[in-house]
Design an enzyme around this catalytic site. Structure first.
Site, PDB file in Angstrom:
ATOM      1  N   TYR A 134      36.707  25.703  32.096  1.00 16.26           N
ATOM      2  CA  TYR A 134      35.670  26.818  32.742  1.00 16.26           C
ATOM      3  C   TYR A 134      34.267  26.167  32.518  1.00 16.26           C
ATOM      4  O   TYR A 134      33.616  25.906  33.466  1.00 16.26           O
ATOM      5  CB  TYR A 134      35.753  28.039  31.808  1.00 16.26           C
ATOM      6  N   ASP A 145      37.266  41.704  45.107  1.00 19.93           N
ATOM      7  CA  ASP A 145      36.386  40.812  44.064  1.00 19.93           C
ATOM      8  C   ASP A 145      34.822  41.332  43.969  1.00 19.93           C
ATOM      9  O   ASP A 145      34.266  40.763  45.197  1.00 19.93           O
ATOM     10  CB  ASP A 145      36.695  39.393  44.193  1.00 19.93           C
ATOM     11  N   HIS A 169      38.551  40.255  40.861  1.00 17.22           N
ATOM     12  CA  HIS A 169      38.427  39.130  40.021  1.00 17.22           C
ATOM     13  C   HIS A 169      39.283  38.573  39.178  1.00 17.22           C
ATOM     14  O   HIS A 169      39.453  37.206  38.595  1.00 17.22           O
ATOM     15  CB  HIS A 169      36.970  39.049  39.483  1.00 17.22           C
TER      16      HIS A 169
END
Length: 712
Positions: free
Chosen positions: A477, A641, A677
């Site tokens: 990430y 999203d 999302h």
């Protein structure tokens, strides 16, 4: 805007062809280009796919349909895809139970029988009783795509407020029900976003954004957040404005009430890190908000109050965090006194039973300590093993709490902890078709490009051969101070049990080593994040775990940016790449929904010429090389999203296909419907997503997974 012309989708006939020929038969939908150019500090930047930012246009809808047809046709030709889905479904089909929490006379817990799209909230007075369904989100919609977004009980437990998310959107609508009878009241509170519901007497505080124009709900910038108070039984139009900042459009707020209902705390944000903190004495109706600390350079939150004293968790003058005590009468930093000092490990804190529990990250693994309200250490909490523990929180009157423990090879188990004695007992453990003894987890440290030592977890079957041919899934990430810790995933089991390797590096930009580690991967140092990820892949290749022909890259959101930037910098690193719901246009991300809040990590193209040039140098959509051989890419996004709007992925995929039409590997985009999302995604849609991703990866690596060979 010019009329858009699309090529007809040509049937795809490659099921029996050699792998290197599979992409050669692809005909991508034609993506019309428009003459749109922006000028940044004298530099002209074309944006030919600007029209794809309009998520309401017929042209965009047609483009989405055409792209999905190509992607679906490709995936449908993977012979073993159904077997992968069947195995994922079988593994997912086990009972999952959360840690209980006590509210009033009841213990509440979430349970999913196995394949339910959403987990159900149950309650019992005693654990020997038959559980009673308290709230079932599966009844919110027929297809399971409406999820429970949050839940909050009034302090007298008379009322329960809950909010729902439709189709994965960040927008929430709140409802109230009588806790005892479960009768739904008439209250409906709309346009809540990025907010909890903090109760005070017979109402709650929440953050509201102005209602967007029709059609702009999922893309318009979210500005001028405001804190309101809603009283049970009233119409939302009567809600009281409590706090706002009309001079700053980017201000967002959080509201919290102390357990004794003495204080209201306002958290003020303009980015994803750093906040101001204000307090109001609710026992005095004429009191004003008093600033505890102003400025957005550091993070602070209230742990609890002890009478007039406030107990604050902060990273001011302590990058790894500390806990301080200060009187409400003089709450500013010069009066703070250390209560629990900073250590070499990152710390967070919660309370239960009149104690403070601090959680430390030691090389991304959990350690827990228990303190009294004077800051005296009571004990180091003994955990069941090395992994990730969470849930050390509860009410002041609680004598026990329930926490979860998990690792890469340990399904999330629930333990009952006696606060006075420090003893833990197993409360519940899931049963599923999985033998953890078959697998091993190791943590190694590798060297990034600039010499920084970076930790990485590696998980695989015991006894694998380091021959460079193991399909390997590299995930990370690297942003927003978010820490990646060991956790169990049933979907990951399918990869592991078929001989795959899973690797997760804790790269810079995350919070694993405090604010300094975070800052080292932000703004003008963001490329450190990509270099750390590349170095992780190189380590796995150099050590023989895999090779470029058997390496897959995955990351979502900021991690989607990570994957997109990585394959631009090193298209030769991996065979397959999954940039998921990614931030791909670094010059315009701040113009949509909550995007401007990310500027604390990224900076914006408007800040300075230096910042613009830096963002432009790595922005995924602006750095696609027409002469490079890209890995097999499957971009993933979703129509609801409204965190990272799908236009990022649309523009990126269109550019990738346009500039590399003859790439030997496929360049596809998978666009989900009635999803957002990621939060609240239904079980069915999650299974379908990972079935497609694993099948796509193995297929493009030329690997037939073991599960596909059983009936051959």
């Amino acid at each position: 805007m010019k009329k858009l012309i699309y090529a007809m989708t040509i049937p795809l006939l490659w099921a029996c062809q050699p792998q290197e020929q599979k992409a050669a038969n692809l005909t991508y939908p034609e993506s019309n280009k428009v003459d749109t150019t922006d000028i940044y500090f004298g530099t002209e930047v074309p944006d030919p796919y600007r029209w794809l930012e309009d998520d309401n246009s017929e042209e965009t809808a047609n483009w989405v349909k055409a792209q999905n047809e190509v992607t679906d046709s490709y995936l449908n030709n993977i012979d073993f895809r159904d077997k992968v889905k069947a195995r994922l479904t079988a593994l997912e089909d086990y009972e999952k139970v959360s840690a209980p929490f006590k509210r009033g006379d009841y213990y509440y817990f979430y349970k999913n029988d196995g394949l339910q799209n959403q987990s159900v909230l149950y309650r019992v007075k005693n654990f020997d009783d038959e559980p009673e369904v308290f709230l079932d989100p599966n009844t919110f919609s027929e297809d399971g795509t409406t999820a429970l977004g949050g839940l909050s009980f009034s302090n007298d437990y008379k009322y329960t407020a809950y909010n729902i998310s439709e189709g994965g959107s960040d927008w929430r609508t709140a409802y109230i029900m009588d806790t005892e009878t479960k009768e739904l009241l008439d209250d409906e509170v709309k346009w809540i976003k990025f907010s909890g519901m903090s109760w005070y007497k017979d109402g709650f505080y929440y953050q509201l954004f102005d209602e967007p124009k029709e059609g702009d709900e999922l893309s318009a910038a979210n500005q001028y957040g405001k804190v309101y108070y809603h009283k049970v039984g009233s119409d939302q139009s009567a809600d009281e404005l409590v706090y706002s900042n009309p001079d700053n459009a980017e201000n967002r707020f959080g509201a919290g009430v102390s357990d004794d209902e003495r204080f209201l705390f306002i958290y003020s944000y303009v980015g994803t890190s750093g906040n101001e903190l204000y307090v109001k004495d609710l026992s005095n109706p004429n009191s004003d908000f008093i600033p505890i600390i102003t400025g957005f350079d550091n993070d602070h939150y209230i742990v609890d109050n002890d009478g007039d004293d406030l107990i604050i968790h902060t990273n001011l003058d302590a990058p790894n965090n500390r806990i301080v005590r200060v009187s409400y009468q003089n709450p500013t930093p010069e009066n703070w006194e250390d209560m629990i000092a900073e250590t070499e490990n990152v710390m967070s804190a919660s309370t239960a039973g009149g104690n403070i529990f601090t959680s430390y990250l030691i090389d991304a693994k959990t350690a827990i300590r228990q303190y009294d309200y004077q800051g005296n250490l009571i004990r180091d909490v003994e955990l069941p093993g090395i992994g990730t523990a969470g849930g050390f929180g509860g009410a002041q009157e609680d004598e026990e709490l329930f926490y979860t423990f998990t690792s890469f090879t340990t399904p999330s188990s629930v333990y009952r902890y006696n606060i006075a004695s420090g003893e833990s007992d197993l409360h519940s453990r899931p049963e599923l078709d999985f033998d953890p003894e078959v697998y091993e987890t190791k943590q190694i440290f590798y060297t990034s490009k600039d010499g920084t030592e970076v930790p990485m977890f590696i998980v695989h079957k015991k006894g694998i051969e380091l021959n460079g041919k193991n399909p390997t899934w590299l995930y990370s990430y690297g942003g927003f101070n978010i820490s990646l810790q060991p956790s169990f995933s049933t979907s990951r089991l399918v990869w592991l049990e078929n001989g795959g390797v899973f690797a997760m590096p804790n790269i810079r930009g995350g919070g694993e080593y405090g604010e300094e580690w975070h800052k080292a991967g932000t703004k003008l140092q963001k490329v450190n994040v990509f270099e750390d990820f590349i170095a992780a892949g190189e380590y796995l290749i150099n050590e023989g775990y895999t090779s470029s022909e058997y390496l897959a890259l995955q990351g979502g959101s900021n991690g989607g940016l990570l994957v997109g930037a990585t394959i631009n910098m090193r298209p030769d690193l991996a065979k397959v790449a999954f940039p998921m719901v990614g931030v791909m246009d670094m010059l315009r991300y701040q113009n949509f929904t909550i995007g401007r809040a990310w500027s604390a990590d990224y900076g914006t193209s408007e800040d300075s010429e230096e910042m613009f040039k830096y963002l432009y140098s790595y922005s995924p959509v602006h750095n696609i090389d027409p002469d490079a051989t890209y890995p097999a890419v499957m971009v993933t996004t979703a129509d609801h999203d409204d965190r990272v709007v799908p236009a990022h992925s649309f523009k990126y995929a269109a550019t990738l296909q346009e500039k590399n039409p003859n790439n030997p590997n496929p360049l596809l985009i998978r666009i989900e419907t009635k999803a957002g999302h990621g939060a609240g995604m239904s079980t069915e849609k999650r299974i379908e997503l990972y079935s497609d991703m694993y099948s796509y990866a193995w297929y493009n690596m030329g690997v037939i997974p073991e599960i596909a060979k059983k009936d051959m």
